[in-house]
Design a protein around this motif. Structure first.
Motif, PDB file in Angstrom:
ATOM      1  N   THR A   7       0.669  -1.311   0.000  1.00 42.11           N
ATOM      2  CA  THR A   7       0.000   0.000   0.000  1.00 42.11           C
ATOM      3  C   THR A   7       0.690   1.352   0.000  1.00 42.11           C
ATOM      4  O   THR A   7       1.876   1.480  -0.139  1.00 42.11           O
ATOM      5  CB  THR A   7      -1.027  -0.013   1.146  1.00 42.11           C
ATOM      6  N   GLY A   8      -0.061   2.417   0.195  1.00 40.83           N
ATOM      7  CA  GLY A   8       0.367   3.827   0.150  1.00 40.83           C
ATOM      8  C   GLY A   8      -0.864   4.712   0.126  1.00 40.83           C
ATOM      9  O   GLY A   8      -1.955   4.256   0.178  1.00 40.83           O
ATOM     10  N   VAL A  61       4.341   6.665  -0.915  1.00 47.71           N
ATOM     11  CA  VAL A  61       4.762   6.744   0.482  1.00 47.71           C
ATOM     12  C   VAL A  61       5.040   8.202   0.859  1.00 47.71           C
ATOM     13  O   VAL A  61       4.643   8.665   1.938  1.00 47.71           O
ATOM     14  CB  VAL A  61       6.003   5.869   0.732  1.00 47.71           C
ATOM     15  N   HIS A 105       9.142  -1.035  -0.978  1.00 49.29           N
ATOM     16  CA  HIS A 105       8.956  -2.068   0.042  1.00 49.29           C
ATOM     17  C   HIS A 105       9.770  -1.720   1.285  1.00 49.29           C
ATOM     18  O   HIS A 105       9.293  -1.845   2.418  1.00 49.29           O
ATOM     19  CB  HIS A 105       9.405  -3.427  -0.482  1.00 49.29           C
ATOM     20  N   ARG A 108       8.160   1.268   3.147  1.00 47.68           N
ATOM     21  CA  ARG A 108       6.929   0.894   3.848  1.00 47.68           C
ATOM     22  C   ARG A 108       7.208   0.064   5.093  1.00 47.68           C
ATOM     23  O   ARG A 108       6.400   0.041   6.027  1.00 47.68           O
ATOM     24  CB  ARG A 108       6.001   0.129   2.888  1.00 47.68           C
ATOM     25  N   THR A 128       3.662  -3.356   9.999  1.00 48.46           N
ATOM     26  CA  THR A 128       4.122  -2.202   9.239  1.00 48.46           C
ATOM     27  C   THR A 128       3.204  -1.956   8.038  1.00 48.46           C
ATOM     28  O   THR A 128       2.356  -2.781   7.716  1.00 48.46           O
ATOM     29  CB  THR A 128       5.555  -2.417   8.734  1.00 48.46           C
ATOM     30  N   LEU A 129       3.400  -0.833   7.395  1.00 47.57           N
ATOM     31  CA  LEU A 129       2.628  -0.515   6.193  1.00 47.57           C
ATOM     32  C   LEU A 129       2.900  -1.542   5.093  1.00 47.57           C
ATOM     33  O   LEU A 129       2.076  -1.740   4.201  1.00 47.57           O
ATOM     34  CB  LEU A 129       2.994   0.892   5.707  1.00 47.57           C
ATOM     35  N   LEU A 130       4.027  -2.218   5.172  1.00 43.77           N
ATOM     36  CA  LEU A 130       4.365  -3.276   4.208  1.00 43.77           C
ATOM     37  C   LEU A 130       3.516  -4.519   4.422  1.00 43.77           C
ATOM     38  O   LEU A 130       3.366  -5.350   3.539  1.00 43.77           O
ATOM     39  CB  LEU A 130       5.849  -3.616   4.333  1.00 43.77           C
TER      40      LEU A 130
END
Length: 286
Positions: A7-8, A61, A105, A108, A128-130
């Motif tokens: 994501t982002g 990001v 990656h 994130r 995490t956002l990853l």
């Protein structure tokens, strides 16, 4: 197994006039009150020029961290931390690092998914956002040089040297936890499989062979940042294949499979260039 990603979101920086200073890692950072976001704070820091350049390479990001309406907790590596990571990544210099296809990656992996900002960090596992987890270790002695560490997929964690709270124009709060020793690196595909020997031992044995040394390298950290997706056959899948290849009711043995010249071709047929997320598998050539 897919090369870790995800994501982002969006918006971007605004200019402002009123200035104040914030101390972070011994440096006084000028900060425009009208543009207090994670990204503008990084942008104003002389110690985070590589992180700023990296974010400029990954707009999704950058835009998320430039939005002062969002609430973020970010592990922010300094230039020294990124430089220390170059040998592990197999990157010759900063330019090579910034050119990696998996840079998004890595970035994130430094954004913690929390309900609002988190300061101080607390011991425990965080997402995490990853989409991959990190573990926060907090020692009882706050004077210890490694009092707070964030440990990712790789063995060594990053040490938080200082933390900085940022209040956005709308009252939202963000936190930068600054590390100077190294960066967080998500596990490459090969290491993800290696962590589950019970499921992937046959695949790992194949990847460890001389015939597939290039594929093993391609699925590791030192692959220039290439993004790959591995449709990873389990031990059960290989067992079924060996059963079908057997003669007179006797299955092919694992030793015979690993010695079979066709195995390298079979494994290569399971590697797709680029990222294919679970919900994106569809008919067609890749």
């Amino acid at each position: 197994l897919t090369n870790p990603s995800l994501t982002g979101s969006s918006p971007s920086p605004i200019a402002g006039a009123s200035m104040r200073g914030l101390a972070a890692a011994g440096v006084c950072l000028p900060l425009c009150l009208a543009q207090n976001s994670i990204f503008t704070t990084i942008e104003a820091s002389a110690d985070h020029t590589i992180l700023e350049s990296a974010l400029n390479q990954v707009p999704a990001v950058k835009d998320a961290l430039a939005d002062d309406q969002g609430e973020f907790t970010v592990v922010a590596p300094t230039d020294a931390a990124f430089t220390a990571a170059l040998p592990e990544l197999g990157s010759a210099d900063t330019a090579a690092l910034l050119a990696r296809a998996d840079l998004g990656h890595i970035l994130r992996y430094h954004v913690l998914k929390t309900d609002g900002r988190l300061n101080p960090l607390e011991s425990g596992v965080m997402t995490t956002l990853l989409g991959m987890p990190v573990t926060v270790n907090v020692e009882s002695d706050p004077a210890s040089p490694t009092a707070v560490q964030v440990v990712g997929s790789t063995a060594a964690g990053v040490t938080i040297s200082s933390s900085q709270e940022i209040q956005g124009a709308g009252g939202q709060e963000h936190v930068l936890h600054i590390c100077t020793d190294r960066i967080l690196l998500p596990n490459p595909i090969y290491e993800v499989a290696a962590a589950d020997q019970a499921t992937f031992s046959t695949l790992l044995a194949a990847l460890d062979s001389d015939a597939l040394s290039d594929v093993k390298a391609m699925l590791g950290l030192q692959n220039g940042g290439a993004v790959q997706t591995l449709f990873a056959p389990t031990n059960a899948a290989f067992d079924a294949y060996m059963e079908s290849r057997g003669e007179e009711g006797t299955p092919m043995t694992t030793a015979e499979l690993l010695a079979d010249p066709e195995l390298a071709t079979i494994v290569r047929y399971h590697v797709a260039t680029g990222e294919v997320k679970p919900g994106e598998v569809s008919a067609g050539d890749r």
